[in-house]
Design an enzyme around this catalytic site. Structure first.
Site, PDB file in Angstrom:
ATOM      1  N   ARG A  23       0.831  -1.203   0.000  1.00 30.97           N
ATOM      2  CA  ARG A  23       0.000   0.000   0.000  1.00 30.97           C
ATOM      3  C   ARG A  23       0.867   1.254   0.000  1.00 30.97           C
ATOM      4  NH1 ARG A  23      -4.635  -1.822   4.418  1.00 30.97           N
ATOM      5  NH2 ARG A  23      -5.480  -3.555   3.202  1.00 30.97           N
ATOM      6  N   ARG A  27      -3.132   6.778   0.169  1.00 31.18           N
ATOM      7  CA  ARG A  27      -3.627   7.951   0.880  1.00 31.18           C
ATOM      8  C   ARG A  27      -2.564   8.727   1.640  1.00 31.18           C
ATOM      9  NH1 ARG A  27      -8.548   5.058   3.868  1.00 31.18           N
ATOM     10  NH2 ARG A  27      -7.022   3.357   3.817  1.00 31.18           N
ATOM     11  N   ARG A  36      -7.891  11.520  -5.978  1.00 33.01           N
ATOM     12  CA  ARG A  36      -9.100  10.864  -5.492  1.00 33.01           C
ATOM     13  C   ARG A  36     -10.270  11.826  -5.358  1.00 33.01           C
ATOM     14  NH1 ARG A  36     -11.671   7.924  -4.927  1.00 33.01           N
ATOM     15  NH2 ARG A  36     -11.829   6.814  -2.957  1.00 33.01           N
ATOM     16  N   ASP A  72      -6.929  -3.034  -7.677  1.00 26.90           N
ATOM     17  CA  ASP A  72      -7.700  -3.673  -6.632  1.00 26.90           C
ATOM     18  C   ASP A  72      -7.726  -5.171  -6.892  1.00 26.90           C
ATOM     19  OD1 ASP A  72     -10.416  -4.666  -5.340  1.00 26.90           O
ATOM     20  OD2 ASP A  72      -9.914  -2.763  -4.378  1.00 26.90           O
ATOM     21  N   TYR A 148     -14.509 -13.049  -0.336  1.00 27.19           N
ATOM     22  CA  TYR A 148     -15.293 -11.909  -0.805  1.00 27.19           C
ATOM     23  C   TYR A 148     -16.479 -12.365  -1.652  1.00 27.19           C
ATOM     24  CZ  TYR A 148     -12.033  -8.274   0.756  1.00 27.19           C
ATOM     25  OH  TYR A 148     -11.276  -7.410   1.514  1.00 27.19           O
TER      26      TYR A 148
END
Length: 348
Positions: A23, A27, A36, A72, A148
């Site tokens: 990651r 952010r 974003r 993703d 998922y």
């Protein structure tokens, strides 16, 4: 240099320990937050130019040794006929969760051409890097993807998915075979597009014990790594202290260690013939430089300068992380391992 990461994954000598973060593109970067405000996560991931821009940020800003594709893990499920969306502060939501063997049978075969946007992004990143760092491709692992698909959304314990696994073993293994075939094809396509290293990312497999892993997961993961023979591979899972031996048996040149296990003990358990990735607690970066430095030096001391160590956090970069500390951490690892070689086991 782009071969620093590749050489470490092959347990070959390197000029300094390579550094990458999970990651790492996200952010914590102001430039990413600005993007974003204009684009959704999937829109960025599916637009090669935007995807390449975000993928390159950590190399340009931090000096890490690998650029990991911004994507993703759910993206390759869409070509299999899975409708999904990403909800802010929630995560992936599946339109029609799998509940039966018939639902499994309805999944379409995967065609890598349908994720051509990711492959084009890899080509753009490789061209832009021009040897400054390695290109890392990745995929979610079959167990995590199956969780998922069956749950329909993130879960604390994935009890619905595990109940399906126990109750419908034939349907479970059918699903895992389909997902494993997809993952292998997806990763091969990333390598063909220019990825130097690929990582299999199993976010939720830590919810299983060793016996269940061996029966319900290991054969399928083993088939993926067998299909990737000759490509440097990283095998990572979260909360997998009880599974390290089984994960190593399933495959991967480098086994990821999270911060819940000692790097030295984890390396002993996966075997000297494997490299390891990890494993600084990401929360140390929220505590300031002293805590970050001391933790990093302890990790390097446990690695002992042995070939095959890829420095990383125990999991992903936390959103509130100061990028200046990340940059200092990269420099510390490079300078310490290049200057002193193997470290002694005692650090302050």
């Amino acid at each position: 240099m782009s071969d620093r990461l590749v050489r470490a994954c092959r347990l070959e000598p390197v000029d300094a320990t390579p550094v990458r973060f999970m990651r790492q593109a996200g952010r914590s970067f102001a430039a990413y937050r600005a993007l974003r405000e204009r684009y959704g996560i999937l829109e960025i991931a599916k637009t090669p130019e935007l995807c390449a821009e975000v993928t390159l940020m950590p190399v340009n800003e931090l000096g890490v040794d690998g650029a990991v594709l911004f994507a993703d893990i759910m993206l390759p499920l869409e070509p299999m006929g899975v409708g999904l969306r990403i909800e802010p502060d929630v995560g992936p939501i599946i339109d029609r969760p799998i509940r039966s063997a018939a639902d499994v049978a309805a999944l379409r075969p995967f065609d890598p051409a349908e994720v051509g946007f990711s492959l084009e992004a890899i080509r753009l990143v490789r061209r832009e890097l021009d040897g400054r760092a390695g290109v890392i491709g990745f995929s979610g692992a079959p167990f995590t993807l199956a969780c998922y698909l069956i749950e329909g959304r993130p879960s604390r314990d994935f009890a619905i998915a595990k109940a399906f696994m126990y109750r419908e073993p034939e349907a479970w293994h059918d699903l895992m075979r389909r997902l494993s075939t997809m993952v292998a094809a997806y990763l091969r396509a990333q390598v063909a597009a220019g990825a130097d290293v690929v990582q299999l990312f199993d976010s939720w497999v830590g919810g299983l014990g060793p016996a269940d892993y061996r029966e319900y997961v290991e054969p399928h993961v083993r088939s993926i790594f067998a299909d990737l023979d000759g490509v440097p591979t990283i095998h990572f899972g979260t909360g997998t202290a009880a599974l390290l031996e089984r994960m190593a048996a399933a495959g991967g040149d480098v086994i990821g260690l999270d911060h819940r296990v000692s790097l030295a003990d984890g390396w002993r358990r996966v075997g000297a013939d494997r490299g390891v990735q990890g494993n600084l607690d990401a929360a140390r970066l929220l505590a300031g430089w002293d805590a970050t430095r001391d933790g990093a030096l302890a990790v390097l001391a446990e690695a002992g300068g042995r070939p095959g160590h890829v420095f990383n956090l125990g999991h992903g970069v936390l959103p509130a992380t100061d990028t200046d500390l990340l940059r200092r951490l990269v420099d510390l690892v490079h300078e310490t391992t290049a200057r002193t070689g193997p470290l002694v086991a005692t650090v302050r």
